[in-house]
Every structure is written in C-alpha cells, then in structure tokens.
Write an enzyme that holds these catalytic residues in place. Structure first.
Site, PDB file in Angstrom:
ATOM      1  CE1 TYR A  18     -11.848 -58.513 -37.040  1.00 53.40           C
ATOM      2  CE2 TYR A  18     -11.436 -60.329 -35.529  1.00 53.40           C
ATOM      3  CZ  TYR A  18     -11.326 -59.769 -36.778  1.00 53.40           C
ATOM      4  OH  TYR A  18     -10.685 -60.463 -37.771  1.00 53.40           O
ATOM      5  CB  SER A  22     -12.133 -63.929 -37.031  1.00 49.79           C
ATOM      6  OG  SER A  22     -11.261 -64.040 -35.924  1.00 49.79           O
TER       7      SER A  22
END
Length: 247
Positions: free
Chosen positions: A156, A142
């Site tokens: 995250y 990501s």
C-alpha cells in the site's frame, strides 16, 4: 462560475468528510462509491443538507470501463471543475512476505492503477484543450508513502508513493491546460479503513505514538482538501500536503 466536483470513494470516511466540506464551500457534488448503497444514500442526504446538489454513482474503478462510466455520469450534471481522487484501501495488514500475491495485486490495482486512470480522465474532463473549464485535481496519498509501513502494508505504501509521483509529474503536464494537481497525505485517521483490513484497534495503538499524541479526524483532512481546491491555493500545484500529526 459554479463548481462541480467529483469525489471518488466519496461516501465513507475521509471521502464523506471531504464531500461535506466541499458542500459547505459551495460545490455541487458527484460522489463515486464501490458497494455500500446505504452509506451512499446517507452521504448524499448529508451533502444536500449542507446546501449542495449531489448525485451518487456506483462504479468499480479497478475496471477502466467503470472509470469511464463514472465520468460520463458526472458529465450529465455539468462541466466538472474539480476531482478528488480519493478511493483506496489497505485491504490487508501484515508483513509483505506473508501477504498473498492476489492481495498485493489488488492493492496496487485500486490504490495506484485506478488512481492513474481517474487522473487521466480528470485531465481530459478539466483540461481546456479538451474543452474543459480548467480546475483542480486532488490526489489523496498517505503518510505511508514515505514511512513505508513496514510490517503492516508495504504494498500500500508503495502504491501511494506512486500517487505522489503522479501528482508531481501530472501537474507539470497539465499546468498550461488550466489544471492544478495537488496531493494530500493523511496519517493515521479515525475511519473504518483499519477495521476493514482486519485491525480495528490500530488507531488506539498507533495514535499515542504520533507527535501530536492522537489520531487525526476525517474533517481535518477534508479541511486541507477544501483549501487546496480554493482560490487561496491558486499558486499551489505539483506538491503533496502532509496531514499526519508530525509523522
């Protein structure tokens, strides 16, 4: 040689788009998923319409036995030549100080620990020293891994930074075993991941701040994965390609 690729989290969002791109490229597919049976059936039919043989397998990747079962099910369809390590979720949006410890643990468990276990299984399934044919492992990271996602999901981002380290390190371990390991780091992409975490308006809010002025589409991430898994990328390993509109 025919290509058989396993895509974890392969029936929704970016994973489903990856499945469609690979089906169009001539891959047969095994798609892992967690719980949405309807989406799994829709993804299977779409892949078959695109010309692939496709099986779907329900498995909990946060359970090591679930990872083993998924790879065993995939092996019933032939020798894997590729794995896309895509399953993940943000689970929550908010400052770390206000994020329950259980959510922090679950986020790391799904986005990093499970990714490591899938990568371990992929190295064994693909590696020539284990009887595999060689192949490609793509880890979906990501853009948050380098941006940190302050105020939204630091945990995250930290997990995805670990995925980037996994890509770099494992690529060196398995290069002599016929396996390339590469990553793709999407930015803000139009999927349900934001609504699932409780912020359905995030794409509209963040999109205009991206240098290209919009959010990405799942197919744009899928195109990067398709190229990395192709022979055109045969000298690419140990690196993560950012698909984030300039962020």
């Amino acid at each position: 040689m025919s290509r058989l690729t396993l895509v974890t989290g392969g029936t929704r969002g970016i994973g489903a788009a990856i499945a469609l791109r690979l089906a169009a490229d001539g891959h047969d597919l095994v798609l892992g998923y967690a719980r949405d049976d309807r989406a799994a059936e829709e993804a299977r039919l779409a892949a078959e319409d695109a010309g692939a043989r496709c099986a779907v397998v329900r498995a909990d990747l946060t359970d090591p036995d679930g990872v083993d079962r998924l790879f065993a099910a995939a092996a019933e369809h032939g020798h894997l030549t590729g794995v896309v390590n895509n399953a993940g979720a943000t689970l929550h949006i908010g400052p770390l100080a206000e994020t329950p410890p259980g959510i922090v643990a679950a986020t790391i468990d799904l986005n990093l620990t499970a990714a490591l276990l899938v990568a371990r299984a992929a190295a064994r399934a693909l590696g020539t020293s284990y009887g595999g044919p060689g192949g490609v492992l793509v880890n979906i990271s990501s853009g948050a891994a380098t941006l940190g996602a302050p105020g939204e999901y630091v945990q995250y981002a930290a997990a995805k930074a670990g995925v980037d380290a996994l890509t770099h390190g494992l690529a060196q371990e398995v290069a002599a075993d016929g396996v390339r390991v590469v990553g793709v780091a999407p930015g803000i992409v139009r999927t349900t991941i934001h609504a699932d975490a409780g912020d359905p308006g995030r794409t509209d809010r963040v999109g205009p701040r991206v240098p290209l002025g919009r959010v990405g589409e799942p197919s744009e991430v899928a195109d990067a994965v398709g190229w990395l898994m192709s022979d055109e990328a045969s000298y690419v390993t140990g690196t993560t390609l950012r698909v984030a509109g300039g962020r």
